[in-house]
Design an enzyme around this catalytic site. Structure first.
Site, short mmCIF file in Angstrom:
data_model
loop_
_atom_site.label_atom_id
_atom_site.label_comp_id
_atom_site.label_asym_id
_atom_site.label_seq_id
_atom_site.Cartn_x
_atom_site.Cartn_y
_atom_site.Cartn_z
N HIS A 55 0.82 -1.22 0.00
CA HIS A 55 0.00 0.00 0.00
C HIS A 55 0.85 1.27 0.00
O HIS A 55 0.32 2.36 -0.25
CB HIS A 55 -0.91 0.05 1.23
N ASP A 92 -3.33 -10.48 -2.25
CA ASP A 92 -3.87 -9.95 -0.99
C ASP A 92 -5.34 -9.59 -1.19
O ASP A 92 -5.78 -9.30 -2.30
CB ASP A 92 -3.07 -8.69 -0.60
N HIS A 151 -6.71 -6.95 -0.30
CA HIS A 151 -6.76 -5.53 -0.62
C HIS A 151 -5.92 -5.23 -1.86
O HIS A 151 -4.89 -5.87 -2.08
CB HIS A 151 -6.25 -4.70 0.55
N ASP A 206 -4.95 -12.39 3.94
CA ASP A 206 -6.14 -11.86 4.59
C ASP A 206 -7.41 -12.10 3.78
O ASP A 206 -8.48 -11.62 4.15
CB ASP A 206 -5.98 -10.37 4.91
#
Length: 467
Positions: free
Chosen positions: A246, A283, A285, A370
């Protein structure tokens, strides 16, 4: 005044001595009411923190103390001098792989551990418990070098990334600003370093983030070196934190400080001439930082699968690169409920053909765990077996397309049980051994996948990218 001068002289002497001798040492300075441990890695970058637990390798350190005022006086002096001295004298003096020759030829997995024990906020999901949980699982499931000495090798000696390495991805102003913020973190104990609040920093964050990025770079070194003499070289796995995907070029974001995988991509290009880099990010995200770093670069193909509508709200299917990089970004947001069947289809219909067309020189993987069904803050339903499948198939892709050169980087994953079991099963996949997923996954927790929505998303991506 006299005391400060003496401290500075002492620090200067130690810095000159340690850096010139190029040794790894521990220095213990005892004071009344406190004990301070200065731990120097291979190249003597210091880590000084309050509290914490002793990490499992010497790249980390422990301080169990009551802070005396003299400690706060010696810390800035020691830190500034050692950082300057060791950065100029000790870093990047050439590759020195601490790997026996027989393992270069025979091992199947190389990994590095950088647990960042000082970078911690209690009750925060991205805590310093994550990497130790994985390491414990590797031991418990007999996947560590203790049990697999000829197949699995932990590289314990590696250097922090240099500031130049980081600056190939992040702005100099961000790097300098973060380093300066460490003195404030030292005074306050913990600070937040982005506008939205979730990315925190302690006084050790800067150095531990350099170490996390350095671990990834060194694994690139290791797999490239192994690929010169081995048609099926080991796959690397950077068990590191803080995570990175990120972190945008201008700053931190979403628990991430430096873009570890983005730094490694540039490192592979600049050091080894591995021009074409494929980055796969699974991931839950979207890896917006990696996306932004290479959005106009035709030589780095970024492919992200992530949950539609999840943090940070980027990664739309229509975002596929710009300028000369148009088409070199593939974002595939998946509907909530997508799981193992979905990812098998995505791999076969999107990931594999994209990789085969791109013809990478190396594959890097943002391995976030996740999306697992046990993670309560997302609604994908990957299983331990899903991660096994992805790791096995990606390894095979690397073997077919780029001489086996492949490195995984730990990203998200905050349920310690599913995280540690899934990473362990990833290791089993990289070793070519059967999955243990049936021991960990309860089919009763799964529900029907939204296959019509999944099919529509896949077909849309195939149409946009002419797959």
């Amino acid at each position: 005044m006299v005391f400060s001068c003496l401290l500075k002289c002492l620090a200067q002497f130690l810095a000159n001595f340690v850096c010139s001798c190029q040794i790894t040492s521990f220095f213990f300075i005892s004071m009344k009411y406190c004990e301070v441990s200065f731990c120097f890695t291979d190249h003597m970058l210091p880590y000084i923190q309050k509290g914490g637990k002793l990490a499992r390798n010497y790249h980390q350190f422990n301080l169990d103390m009551k802070f005396h005022s003299s400690v706060k006086r010696i810390y800035p002096c020691m830190r500034s001098i050692f950082t300057t001295q060791c950065s100029s004298n000790c870093i990047n003096n050439g590759l020195n792989l601490d790997v026996p020759n027989k393992l270069i030829h025979n091992a199947k997995v190389f990994y590095c551990v950088s647990a960042a024990m000082g970078h911690n906020k209690e009750a925060h999901p991205e805590s310093n418990k994550r990497v130790p949980a994985i390491v414990d699982a590797l031991d418990r499931l007999e996947l560590s070098p203790k049990y697999r000495s000829s197949q699995v090798y932990e590289i314990q000696t590696f250097q922090p990334a240099s500031l130049d390495d980081i600056a190939r991805v992040h702005s100099r102003s961000y790097i300098t600003g973060l380093e300066k913020a460490m003195s404030r973190a030292s005074d306050e104990g913990l600070i937040f370093i982005d506008g939205s609040g979730p990315t925190y920093a302690t006084e050790t964050t800067f150095q531990e983030s350099l170490l996390a990025a350095g671990a990834g770079n060194f694994l690139v070194d290791a797999v490239v070196e192994a690929s010169h003499t081995n048609q099926d070289p080991p796959v690397g796995f950077a068990l590191v934190r803080p995570p990175g995907h990120h972190a945008i070029p201008e700053g931190p974001m979403g628990f991430c400080v430096f873009g570890n995988i983005a730094v490694a991509a540039r490192y592979a290009q600049n050091k080894y001439g591995l021009k074409r880099v494929l980055i796969i990010d699974f991931d839950v995200h979207h890896g917006n930082g990696t996306n932004d770093a290479f959005y106009d670069d035709p030589d780095i193909f970024f492919l992200s699968t992530h949950q539609a509508g999840s943090y940070p709200g980027t990664g739309k299917i229509e975002q596929f690169g710009t300028g000369s990089g148009e088409g070199a970004t593939l974002n595939l947001p998946l509907p909530g409920g997508a799981g193992d069947y979905t990812m098998r289809s995505v791999f076969d219909e999107i990931i594999a053909p994209s990789a085969q067309r791109f013809k990478p020189d190396i594959i890097l993987v943002s391995a976030g765990y996740d999306a697992h069904a046990l993670y309560p803050l997302a609604s994908l339903q990957f299983t331990t077996g899903t991660y096994y499948m992805l790791a096995s198939n990606i390894k095979q892709l690397a073997k077919e397309l780029c001489g086996g050169r492949c490195v995984f980087f730990l990203e998200g994953g905050y349920n310690l049980q599913s995280l540690s079991n899934s990473v362990a099963d990833t290791f089993r996949a990289l070793l070519g051994e059967p999955s243990l997923a049936p021991q960990f996954d309860n089919p009763a927790m799964l529900y029907e996948e939204p296959l019509n929505k999944v099919k529509q998303a896949i077909e849309r991506a195939k149409s946009i990218h002419s797959i």
